[in-house]
Design a protein around this motif. Sequence first.
Motif, PDB file in Angstrom:
ATOM      1  N   VAL A 122       1.621  14.769  19.280  1.00 52.32           N
ATOM      2  CA  VAL A 122       2.122  16.035  19.817  1.00 52.32           C
ATOM      3  C   VAL A 122       2.163  17.078  18.707  1.00 52.32           C
ATOM      4  CG1 VAL A 122       4.066  17.146  20.963  1.00 52.32           C
ATOM      5  CG2 VAL A 122       3.606  14.718  21.394  1.00 52.32           C
ATOM      6  N   GLN A 123       1.507  18.211  18.931  1.00 50.00           N
ATOM      7  CA  GLN A 123       1.694  19.318  17.979  1.00 50.00           C
ATOM      8  C   GLN A 123       2.451  20.437  18.693  1.00 50.00           C
ATOM      9  OE1 GLN A 123      -1.544  20.368  15.346  1.00 50.00           O
ATOM     10  NE2 GLN A 123      -2.159  18.243  15.143  1.00 50.00           N
ATOM     11  N   CYS A 124       1.746  21.374  19.323  1.00 53.65           N
ATOM     12  CA  CYS A 124       2.507  22.402  20.051  1.00 53.65           C
ATOM     13  C   CYS A 124       3.162  21.821  21.290  1.00 53.65           C
ATOM     14  CB  CYS A 124       1.618  23.585  20.425  1.00 53.65           C
ATOM     15  SG  CYS A 124       0.604  23.300  21.891  1.00 53.65           S
ATOM     16  N   GLY A 125       2.573  20.744  21.824  1.00 53.32           N
ATOM     17  CA  GLY A 125       3.182  20.046  22.954  1.00 53.32           C
ATOM     18  C   GLY A 125       2.824  20.579  24.321  1.00 53.32           C
ATOM     19  N   PHE A 126       2.016  21.603  24.379  1.00 45.68           N
ATOM     20  CA  PHE A 126       1.746  22.202  25.688  1.00 45.68           C
ATOM     21  C   PHE A 126       0.946  21.273  26.602  1.00 45.68           C
ATOM     22  CE2 PHE A 126       0.629  25.457  28.764  1.00 45.68           C
ATOM     23  CZ  PHE A 126       1.792  26.201  28.786  1.00 45.68           C
ATOM     24  N   CYS A 127       0.037  20.522  25.997  1.00 50.25           N
ATOM     25  CA  CYS A 127      -0.799  19.614  26.799  1.00 50.25           C
ATOM     26  C   CYS A 127      -0.096  18.301  27.084  1.00 50.25           C
ATOM     27  CB  CYS A 127      -2.099  19.310  26.041  1.00 50.25           C
ATOM     28  SG  CYS A 127      -1.810  18.337  24.533  1.00 50.25           S
ATOM     29  N   CYS A 181      -6.572  19.376  24.916  1.00 51.32           N
ATOM     30  CA  CYS A 181      -5.591  19.636  23.866  1.00 51.32           C
ATOM     31  C   CYS A 181      -6.283  20.499  22.836  1.00 51.32           C
ATOM     32  CB  CYS A 181      -5.138  18.326  23.227  1.00 51.32           C
ATOM     33  SG  CYS A 181      -4.104  18.612  21.772  1.00 51.32           S
ATOM     34  N   ARG A 182      -5.696  21.628  22.497  1.00 49.90           N
ATOM     35  CA  ARG A 182      -6.388  22.473  21.525  1.00 49.90           C
ATOM     36  C   ARG A 182      -5.805  22.325  20.115  1.00 49.90           C
ATOM     37  NH1 ARG A 182      -5.981  28.572  20.901  1.00 49.90           N
ATOM     38  NH2 ARG A 182      -6.593  27.678  18.944  1.00 49.90           N
ATOM     39  N   CYS A 183      -4.835  21.405  19.948  1.00 49.61           N
ATOM     40  CA  CYS A 183      -4.235  21.248  18.626  1.00 49.61           C
ATOM     41  C   CYS A 183      -4.676  19.976  17.898  1.00 49.61           C
ATOM     42  CB  CYS A 183      -2.716  21.194  18.721  1.00 49.61           C
ATOM     43  SG  CYS A 183      -1.948  22.633  19.443  1.00 49.61           S
ATOM     44  N   THR A 184      -4.599  18.844  18.578  1.00 52.94           N
ATOM     45  CA  THR A 184      -4.596  17.579  17.836  1.00 52.94           C
ATOM     46  C   THR A 184      -5.961  17.013  17.481  1.00 52.94           C
ATOM     47  OG1 THR A 184      -4.678  16.186  19.799  1.00 52.94           O
ATOM     48  CG2 THR A 184      -2.509  16.888  19.076  1.00 52.94           C
TER      49      THR A 184
HETATM   50  S1  FES Z   1      -0.590  19.579  21.174  1.00 53.96           S
HETATM   51 FE1  FES Z   1      -1.054  21.680  21.403  1.00 53.96          FE
HETATM   52  S2  FES Z   1      -2.443  21.672  23.054  1.00 53.96           S
HETATM   53 FE2  FES Z   1      -2.194  19.597  22.648  1.00 53.96          FE
END
Ligand code: FES
Lengths: 159, 287
Positions: A97-102, A134-137
């Motif tokens: 989990v980074q930003c957690g949105f996904c 997911c655009r972060c991980t």
């Molecule tokens: S953790 Fe940021 S979009 Fe997946």
Amino acid sequence: MRLTCTVNGKTEVIDDIWPGESLLYVLRERMGLPGAKNACEQGECGSCSVHIDGVLVCACLVAAGQVEGAQIQTVEGLAGATELHPVQQAYLDAGAVQCGFCTPGLIVATVDLLDKNSDPTDNEIREALAGNLCRCTGYAKILDAVRLAAARLEKTGKA
Amino acid sequence: MDFFRPTSLADALKLKSAHPLALCINGGTDVMVELNFDRKRPETLLDLSAVTELNQWSEAGDSIVLGAGVTYSRIQTELHAQLPGLAMASRTVGSLQIRNRGGVGGNLGSASPAGDAHPALLATGATVNVSSVRGGRSIDIHEYFIAPKKSALDPDEIIISITIPKARGGQQYSKIGTRNAMVIAVCSFGLAIDLQTRKVGTGIGSAGPTPLRAVEAEAFAASHLDWEKGAALAPELLAEFGALVSAASRPIDDIRGTAAYRRHTLSVIAARSLKWAWTSTNEFRST
Ligand code: FES
Ligand SMILES: Cc1cc2nc3c(=O)[nH]c(=O)nc-3n(C[C@H](O)[C@H](O)[C@H](O)COP(=O)(O)OP(=O)(O)OC[C@H]3O[C@@H](n4cnc5c(N)ncnc54)[C@H](O)[C@@H]3O)c2cc1C
Ligand code: FES
């Protein structure tokens, strides 16, 4: 329009629904359940994933009137009173989990996968989660989390 | 906006006849995108997802009668043996979440040239069964697609089912795209070999104003295959088949690819499909 359905085991009656609004809108804006996220509203990202009568769907692509009488399970219904669901715990422990949105959508989709297939191969995980962006991980940690959850569920015999 | 949710086919047909402008919604995977983005504001939404008759399939002799609302996920798991080409095409649609809701009736309702079910239906020579209060009729799939997103369906009609011959030979479906999931086809190709009638069926997607059939390629393959013994196919024969399929396409340049790229990839996937489907046709020989 009045809608009657079951959400996370509880019967809900919601009034003044516009029939063309999505289940996602009903959950988030009318029922105060913001777990399913609104990111694209066109089925592309999977962040709104929920179960309707046990079937994994994008809540943004279901019209409110279509869930009359249905059983809906959202990410809010996964955790127990004191413990997270093993899939939620695995996402935390694996650092998926980074930003957690996904994350809520991915967790719901992972629960769906592990319900049907307790020991998925990497390719099976990729195919099952292909509808969740997911655009972060970069997905590596997400795959770790799914493998971790599968191993733990296997051990406890919950899968 | 009015919202109707009939549970029987008779009620659905009456409602559609009383409200010909009502927008049908089944899985909603096309309709909801339009509603969410305000591209459509129909006065009436006719939800077909609770109509039992539309959500089941049955066997009728040598064919499967597939209810318009049977989802892609169910086609993959329940019908892959009888309808391998359509099952392969189903597997390429969107994602699991999309396949769990969308189905062939909605694909035909949208009648997009890129719809993944269409090449598989063209290749097998399927029939679209539609109905209204005036009565029912069956439309040959080769006469169903009229123009981009326009079909032979009348405003008061509902698609009930699709009659699809069970496989009697190898079938294939190939799709070109940037990812293995969630892509609208750059182009696609469906193939069905029928060992009994000694015919080859084709369907081309996303390379013309409507899904297309490669008539000359079909005739060429049918007259050159070694139907008796199933001898392996020479590279020249495969290349000629690919060239004929490519020649039958009418692609344009658009955001997903150029016409030249579509023509090239079609010749490649058509040749490969014939090779693979011919090999799997051997499994039908012994039976
Ligand atoms: S953790 Fe940021 S979009 Fe997946
Ligand atoms: C993220 C995403 C990815 C997608 N990927 C693909 C893909 O890879 N390949 C592909 O082919 N499609 C794809 N689609 C489009 C869509 O999923 C398909 O066209 C699907 O088959 C539509 O079925 P549905 O039941 O959801 O249709 P709906 O949205 O319910 O309806 C679609 C159209 O058909 C009409 N209709 C529905 N049922 C009937 C009926 N019984 N009689 C008459 N008219 C009817 C509706 O009025 C509407 O015009 C994608 C969509 C999304 C949102
Ligand atoms: S918000 Fe539903 S899929 Fe993106």
